[in-house]
Write an enzyme that holds these catalytic residues in place. Structure first.
Site, PDB file in Angstrom:
ATOM      1  N   SER A  77       0.804  -1.231   0.000  1.00  0.00           N
ATOM      2  CA  SER A  77       0.000   0.000   0.000  1.00  0.00           C
ATOM      3  C   SER A  77       0.831   1.271   0.000  1.00  0.00           C
ATOM      4  CB  SER A  77      -0.901   0.080   1.226  1.00  0.00           C
ATOM      5  OG  SER A  77      -1.561  -1.099   1.432  1.00  0.00           O
ATOM      6  N   THR A 179      -1.423   2.414   4.414  1.00  0.00           N
ATOM      7  CA  THR A 179      -0.862   3.752   4.250  1.00  0.00           C
ATOM      8  C   THR A 179      -0.145   4.182   5.520  1.00  0.00           C
ATOM      9  OG1 THR A 179      -2.566   4.444   2.740  1.00  0.00           O
ATOM     10  CG2 THR A 179      -1.544   6.191   4.039  1.00  0.00           C
ATOM     11  N   THR A 197       1.534   6.938   0.471  1.00  0.00           N
ATOM     12  CA  THR A 197       0.685   5.817   0.060  1.00  0.00           C
ATOM     13  C   THR A 197       0.759   5.584  -1.443  1.00  0.00           C
ATOM     14  OG1 THR A 197      -1.586   4.940   0.250  1.00  0.00           O
ATOM     15  CG2 THR A 197      -1.387   7.219  -0.410  1.00  0.00           C
ATOM     16  N   ARG A 207      -6.996   8.826 -10.089  1.00  0.00           N
ATOM     17  CA  ARG A 207      -7.594   9.058  -8.754  1.00  0.00           C
ATOM     18  C   ARG A 207      -6.497   9.447  -7.736  1.00  0.00           C
ATOM     19  NH1 ARG A 207      -6.951   6.933  -3.322  1.00  0.00           N
ATOM     20  NH2 ARG A 207      -8.945   7.063  -2.271  1.00  0.00           N
ATOM     21  N   THR A 230      -5.923   7.181   7.776  1.00  0.00           N
ATOM     22  CA  THR A 230      -5.760   6.042   6.879  1.00  0.00           C
ATOM     23  C   THR A 230      -7.156   5.544   6.544  1.00  0.00           C
ATOM     24  OG1 THR A 230      -4.774   3.843   6.655  1.00  0.00           O
ATOM     25  CG2 THR A 230      -5.533   4.447   8.849  1.00  0.00           C
ATOM     26  N   GLY A 231      -7.261   4.825   5.440  1.00  0.00           N
ATOM     27  CA  GLY A 231      -8.570   4.305   5.063  1.00  0.00           C
ATOM     28  C   GLY A 231      -9.056   4.908   3.761  1.00  0.00           C
TER      29      GLY A 231
END
Ligand code: SD4
Length: 319
Positions: A77, A179, A197, A207, A230-231
């Site tokens: 990641s 990340t 990340t 993106r 994060t996420g």
């Protein structure tokens, strides 16, 4: 009786002294130095800690820490080993911010091993905050960073397997979240932060998520502390999460309470929250650390006094 000159001198001193006193009270004494990062990231926080021990600043520590997963080909990641977008491109996002309020970021950067160090150069060597895509790459190369093909064979195999079943749908998942957001408080009592990340695996080409956005993926205010996220970046961006956490701490919340309230905003506004993960991590200037996530499974790594611990975070949804 006071002479005019003495009167002027005493009154000038006293008007100066009041704001100085207020300011001293408003900035609390700093806690012991620390480095803290999202997820189990022992190599990163320990590298940051080493930098602090060798006289580095919080900024040096977070850069050194973020470089560890960036260089790890098994880390899917972040950086070098990152999973690609749905067209097979590994595109990297990173940002960095210091205690003076300086910030730098790169987005949609391809072929560079250490986007966090490019972000630091953007901060230190350009009049801008963010460079993107081909322009970020051009700047990186001009600064001596070496361009390399980035899709590792492990990531290529995973992408080829994904292509067979995924019908080219950009993937929204809860598992692919490593990340690195990393924060540090140094011996001088200053805070800094970094975030790096490869973004969501199999995202649409082009993106960009929250991680390189100052205030979304990470934010630092040396009067208060620092936070990172994060996420699923879309929800962090829509709520400007890291800025929100820092502002809540400014209003008196502990890092833990601030992270919980920022997750609460997402939960309240977006009813589909059970389908994705967001986690926040924060430290204040006293060195209190807090974290909170939507889904169970989030954790963070803290190095302080030379000792490293991996701490499970509480979450809104329970196991
Ligand atoms: C993104 N926030 O690009 C990143 C992904 C992430 O742990 O944090 N993964 O949306």
């Amino acid at each position: 009786m006071l002479s005019r000159r003495t009167f002027l001198r005493t009154s000038t001193l006293s008007t100066l002294a009041v704001p100085l006193l207020l300011r001293a009270e408003a900035t609390p004494p700093a806690g012991t130095p620390l480095v803290v990062a999202t997820w189990p990231n022992r190599g990163a926080t320990e590298a940051g800690w080493q930098r602090l021990q060798s006289g580095g600043t919080a900024l040096d520590a977070v850069e050194a820490g973020a470089r560890v997963p960036e260089a790890d080909p098994n880390e899917t990641s972040v950086g070098h080993g990152g999973l690609p977008d749905r067209d097979g491109h590994v595109t990297l996002d990173a940002c960095i911010m210091d205690w003076k309020g300086n910030a730098g970021a790169v987005t949609f950067l391809e072929g560079i091993m250490h986007p966090i160090s490019v972000a630091r150069r953007v901060m230190e060597k350009t009049p801008h905050v963010m460079l993107s895509g081909a322009g970020a790459l051009q700047f990186a190369v001009s600064e001596g960073f070496v361009k390399k093909i980035q899709l590792t064979s492990k990531a290529r195999k995973a992408w080829e397997a994904w292509k067979k079943t995924a019908k080219y749908q950009p993937k929204i998942n809860v598992e692919n979240h490593d990340t690195i957001g990393i924060l540090s408080l140094d011996q001088q009592g200053h805070v800094s932060g970094a975030c790096s990340t490869s973004g969501l695996a199999y995202k649409m080409h082009g993106r960009v998520g929250d991680s390189p956005i100052i205030g979304a993926g990470m934010f630092v205010d040396d009067e208060v502390g620092a936070a990172c996220a994060t996420g699923l970046g879309e929800f962090v961006m829509k709520t400007l999460g890291s800025f929100l956490v820092v502002e809540l701490m400014r209003q008196g919340r502990s890092p833990q309470q601030a992270c919980e309230e920022a997750i609460g905003r997402i939960v309240k506004r977006y009813p589909n929250y059970p389908e994705f993960q967001v986690g926040y991590l924060a430290t204040n200037k006293q060195g209190d650390v807090g974290a909170y996530a939507i889904q169970p499974g989030f954790s963070y790594t803290l190095t302080r006094d030379g000792k490293t611990t991996i701490v499970p975070s509480d979450s809104h949804l329970k196991k």
